[in-house]
Design an enzyme around this catalytic site. Structure first.
Site, PDB file in Angstrom:
ATOM      1  N   HIS A   1       5.479  -5.470   2.451  1.00 33.87           N
ATOM      2  CA  HIS A   1       5.424  -4.123   1.877  1.00 33.87           C
ATOM      3  C   HIS A   1       6.891  -3.627   1.563  1.00 33.87           C
ATOM      4  O   HIS A   1       7.301  -2.791   1.260  1.00 33.87           O
ATOM      5  CB  HIS A   1       4.978  -2.999   3.031  1.00 33.87           C
ATOM      6  CG  HIS A   1       3.688  -3.219   3.151  1.00 33.87           C
ATOM      7  ND1 HIS A   1       3.056  -3.681   4.723  1.00 33.87           N
ATOM      8  CD2 HIS A   1       2.545  -2.764   2.686  1.00 33.87           C
ATOM      9  CE1 HIS A   1       1.883  -3.776   4.387  1.00 33.87           C
ATOM     10  NE2 HIS A   1       1.283  -3.420   3.638  1.00 33.87           N
TER      11      HIS A   1
ATOM     12  N   ARG B   1     -10.150   1.975   3.474  1.00 38.54           N
ATOM     13  CA  ARG B   1      -9.178   3.154   2.828  1.00 38.54           C
ATOM     14  C   ARG B   1      -9.286   2.699   1.535  1.00 38.54           C
ATOM     15  O   ARG B   1      -9.160   1.468   0.763  1.00 38.54           O
ATOM     16  CB  ARG B   1      -7.711   2.450   3.247  1.00 38.54           C
ATOM     17  CG  ARG B   1      -6.631   3.374   2.462  1.00 38.54           C
ATOM     18  CD  ARG B   1      -5.226   2.767   2.979  1.00 38.54           C
ATOM     19  NE  ARG B   1      -4.174   3.352   2.010  1.00 38.54           N
ATOM     20  CZ  ARG B   1      -3.719   2.531   1.041  1.00 38.54           C
ATOM     21  NH1 ARG B   1      -4.036   1.428   0.843  1.00 38.54           N
ATOM     22  NH2 ARG B   1      -2.670   3.229   0.417  1.00 38.54           N
TER      23      ARG B   1
ATOM     24  N   ASN C   1      -8.383   2.859  -2.605  1.00 35.90           N
ATOM     25  CA  ASN C   1      -7.029   2.803  -3.208  1.00 35.90           C
ATOM     26  C   ASN C   1      -7.407   2.681  -4.802  1.00 35.90           C
ATOM     27  O   ASN C   1      -8.565   2.330  -5.060  1.00 35.90           O
ATOM     28  CB  ASN C   1      -6.110   1.581  -2.768  1.00 35.90           C
ATOM     29  CG  ASN C   1      -4.640   1.977  -2.993  1.00 35.90           C
ATOM     30  OD1 ASN C   1      -4.303   3.003  -3.529  1.00 35.90           O
ATOM     31  ND2 ASN C   1      -3.868   1.027  -3.172  1.00 35.90           N
TER      32      ASN C   1
ATOM     33  N   GLU D   1     -10.077  -0.067  -5.194  1.00 33.87           N
ATOM     34  CA  GLU D   1     -10.023  -1.037  -4.262  1.00 33.87           C
ATOM     35  C   GLU D   1     -10.248  -0.659  -2.891  1.00 33.87           C
ATOM     36  O   GLU D   1      -9.809   0.337  -2.405  1.00 33.87           O
ATOM     37  CB  GLU D   1      -8.390  -1.670  -4.094  1.00 33.87           C
ATOM     38  CG  GLU D   1      -8.108  -2.530  -5.367  1.00 33.87           C
ATOM     39  CD  GLU D   1      -6.800  -3.207  -4.971  1.00 33.87           C
ATOM     40  OE1 GLU D   1      -6.111  -3.109  -3.988  1.00 33.87           O
ATOM     41  OE2 GLU D   1      -6.269  -4.018  -5.767  1.00 33.87           O
TER      42      GLU D   1
ATOM     43  N   LYS E   1       2.202   5.334  -8.280  1.00 34.42           N
ATOM     44  CA  LYS E   1       1.010   4.971  -9.027  1.00 34.42           C
ATOM     45  C   LYS E   1       0.989   4.080 -10.387  1.00 34.42           C
ATOM     46  O   LYS E   1       0.449   3.549 -10.698  1.00 34.42           O
ATOM     47  CB  LYS E   1      -0.135   5.748  -9.238  1.00 34.42           C
ATOM     48  CG  LYS E   1      -0.508   6.298  -7.849  1.00 34.42           C
ATOM     49  CD  LYS E   1      -1.710   5.452  -7.233  1.00 34.42           C
ATOM     50  CE  LYS E   1      -2.323   5.743  -6.002  1.00 34.42           C
ATOM     51  NZ  LYS E   1      -3.066   4.578  -5.248  1.00 34.42           N
TER      52      LYS E   1
END
Lengths: 314, 342
Positions: free
Chosen positions: B190, B220, B222, B262, B314
């Site tokens: 990350h 999650r 995304n 995703e 984004k």
């Protein structure tokens, strides 16, 4: 006192398939799930075992991979307290039904270690039996197990499946010569399991002998999962106990109190509950400093009590 | 091997109505909040795509073909360090048993102790093997099942209080690369994340993942806006796709821009204690989203009102044009809460 019926969302029913009394106070049990869900578990895993009709549960390490052992094998030492889970487990017969949590692991063998020194006292041996079964042949390991003289035979029986050259049984803690045992090759990882006082000694002696903390691993059931505490529910008037090794969220679920949750890991904030009395011990990563200090709110999935009891706005 | 077209060419990729309606549209409200996007991965959800752990949809065969093509061209896209041998079998068990349970008309798993038989009717596979014996399968076990699964999978091994990306199969990456990240720690993976809030989220995620148990079920969703229906937007092939995001917007926005979702899932594997990170990719063209009035209006509001920090992270391509394209589909009336199409 509310009597619970669940140890959390994924509790499953097992029946006692085999019992072996190793000594007057040590009993090996093999538990077989009543469903056909997968059983495999990594070395170092434990189960929460609950006796039906009670809200009480206790954590027991698996002594091997349940898939190869054809069931969850645990060893239970009958405690001094006559009201505990261990007494109930010692009173059971083959065929009895129990509830268990899925296997959970906070004590996996140190990955990447070429040599392991395993130090255990009494029933602290159990996770290391699973380690010993799982270590690949290229991993070098040695186990030093402290026993009470009257239980030497029981522990010898539990360690009998392994190469005797890798096992040392010592009668009592005084028999352990720390400087000798801690004089290990530099790449050795030390893992220890046993009563809290024993683990403190291990950490202290290891530090004295120059071991870095990253190479010393201990399983503290009570410190990792916390001490038992009592909970009063202000709105419903209910009362319940959160056992050592059980989360507040699990205890609430056991008592049929529905609490919203998502991550069950102190990260998402979904299981936030109001605290009306008592001091919460915050273990989450969601609340800000002000909320922590205020003590009026807590996350049920990970946080516990700093006092013996909490009153919740539920 | 000829280049498969489905995920390479905006004109061939499309969703039938039925496929579109099971799309895991990511926005439950008119404003997008990054904070609360962890959800229970318990085979429930507002759309059919979320009611299976390893979802199979109408694009299955095309995606399997695409994956095989990427792997043939670049075998490094599937790499596992040797200490993941046991985890490979964990993945075989998890994926095969999930597929057989969730799609019994397509997959069947028969287990008799260590003697397993796997049938995949979609690909015409009938394979008997010995669980735990890699020689009984035509290729290594993780690769074997990953090649039959839609989406990417990477394995994170735990050493001390850290997770390391020590293997996986990554053929549909969005701007990253397995050979580049292999062996990296959670923080290194990350590394490009720089905002203070975002870094705190990375640390929270690590703390959560380290304590995850086999019973933990989280996913999650995304999302990102894409200019191509390519699945493979890995760093390895950036020369083929990066240019599409620059310059003038494509002529037919509705056709050429896609909402890519995703669905990221985390699993703690039972035997190995390794963490499986599975990423299932869904795409819908803007013109397809536009046929579902609720989704079109909501996407319009979300993109129009994005928080500047989120918008920066984004990097929505051609955002102004996109908002203008969606505006006619939004009459401003209140929308039903939730992500379902109606």
């Amino acid at each position: 006192m509310l009597t619970g019926n669940r140890l959390g969302a994924a509790e499953r029913e097992v029946r006692v398939a085999e019992i072996e009394d190793l000594s007057p106070r040590l009993r090996r049990l093999r538990l077989l799930p009543c469903d056909r869900a997968p059983m495999a578990a990594s070395p170092g895993s434990h189960l929460l075992v609950r006796v039906p009709g009670t809200g009480r549960a206790a954590a027991y390490s698996l002594i091997g991979d349940p898939e190869t052992m054809a069931g969850y094998e645990i060893v239970v030492r009958r405690s001094e307290r006559p009201d505990g889970v261990s007494h109930r487990l010692h009173g059971l017969a083959v065929g009895a039904r129990l509830s268990v949590s899925p296997p959970r692991n906070f004590f996996a063998p140190a990955a990447g270690a070429r040599r392991h020194l395993l130090l255990s006292a009494g029933i602290g041996l159990t996770p290391f039996l699973a380690y010993a079964r799982a270590f690949p042949p290229q991993v070098d390991w040695h186990l030093v197990q402290i026993v009470r003289p009257e239980e030497r035979a029981a522990f010898a029986r539990l360690t009998a499946p392994f190469d005797p050259a890798r096992i040392t049984l010592l009668d009592g803690r005084a028999a352990l010569c720390w400087p000798d045992w801690l004089d290990q090759p530099l790449d050795t990882h030390l893992s220890a399991c046993g009563p809290a006082a024993f683990l403190e000694t291990v950490c202290g002696e290891a530090a004295k002998a120059g071991w870095v903390p990253a190479r010393v691993h201990v399983e503290r059931f009570t410190a990792a999962e916390g001490q038992a505490f009592e909970v009063r529910l202000a709105r419903s008037g209910g009362r319940l106990s959160v056992c050592a090794g059980q989360s507040l969220l699990e205890a609430l679920e056991s008592a049929g109190v529905s609490v919203a949750y998502l991550c069950r890991g102190g990260v998402c904030g979904a299981c936030r509950v109001g605290v009306l009395a008592g001091r919460p011990e915050h273990r989450d990563r969601v609340l800000d400093a002000e909320e922590r200090a205020g003590g009026k709110v807590m996350l049920a999935c990970v946080s516990r009590a700093r006092d013996d009891a909490l009153t919740l706005d539920l | 091997m000829t280049e498969p077209q489905t995920f390479r060419n905006a004109l061939t990729f499309c969703n039938a109505r039925e496929t579109l309606l099971r799309f895991p549209f990511p926005f439950a409200a008119d404003r997008y909040e990054t904070a609360a996007n962890l959800e229970q991965n318990d085979r429930t959800g507002p759309c059919a795509a979320l009611r299976a752990l390893f979802d199979v949809d109408a694009h299955y065969r095309a995606e399997i073909e695409e994956k095989a093509f990427v792997l043939a061209r670049d075998p490094q896209r599937c790499t596992l360090l040797p200490h993941l041998d046991l985890a490979q079998w964990d993945v075989v068990e998890l994926v095969m048993s999930s597929l057989a349970r969730d799609f019994p008309q397509l997959f069947r798993l028969d287990r008799d102790g260590r003697r397993w038989r796997w049938r995949n009717a979609a690909l015409g596979i009938d394979q008997s093997f010995r669980f735990g014996d890699p020689d009984s399968l035509p290729c290594p076990p993780f690769e074997y099942i990953a090649r039959q699964t839609q989406g990417d999978m990477v394995l994170l091994a735990q050493r001390g209080d850290m997770l390391y990306l020590d293997g996986g199969m990554l053929t549909a990456a969005q701007g990253w690369s397995l050979p580049f990240d292999l062996g990296m720690s959670w923080r290194e993976i990350h590394g490009e994340v720089t905002g203070e809030r975002e870094q705190a989220a990375i640390e929270r995620g690590l703390a959560f993942a380290l304590r995850m148990q086999p019973e933990t079920q989280v996913r999650r969703p995304n999302w990102v806006i894409c200019v191509t229906p390519r699945l493979d937007n890995g760093l390895e092939t950036a020369a083929e796709w990066a240019g599409l995001y620059e310059g003038a917007p494509p002529a037919d926005l509705g056709r050429n821009l896609l909402l890519r979702v995703e669905v990221q899932q985390l699993y703690r594997l039972r035997r190995s204690h390794v963490i499986l990170f599975a990423i299932r990719v869904y795409m819908a063209r803007l013109s397809e989203i536009a046929t579902v009035p609720k989704w079109a209006a909501r996407l319009h509001r979300v993109l129009r009102d994005l928080d500047p920090a989120v918008a920066r992270a984004k990097a929505v391509p051609f955002r102004d044009d996109l908002v203008a394209y969606l505006a006619p589909f939004d009459d401003g009336a209140p929308l039903a809460p939730g992500r379902a199409p109606f």
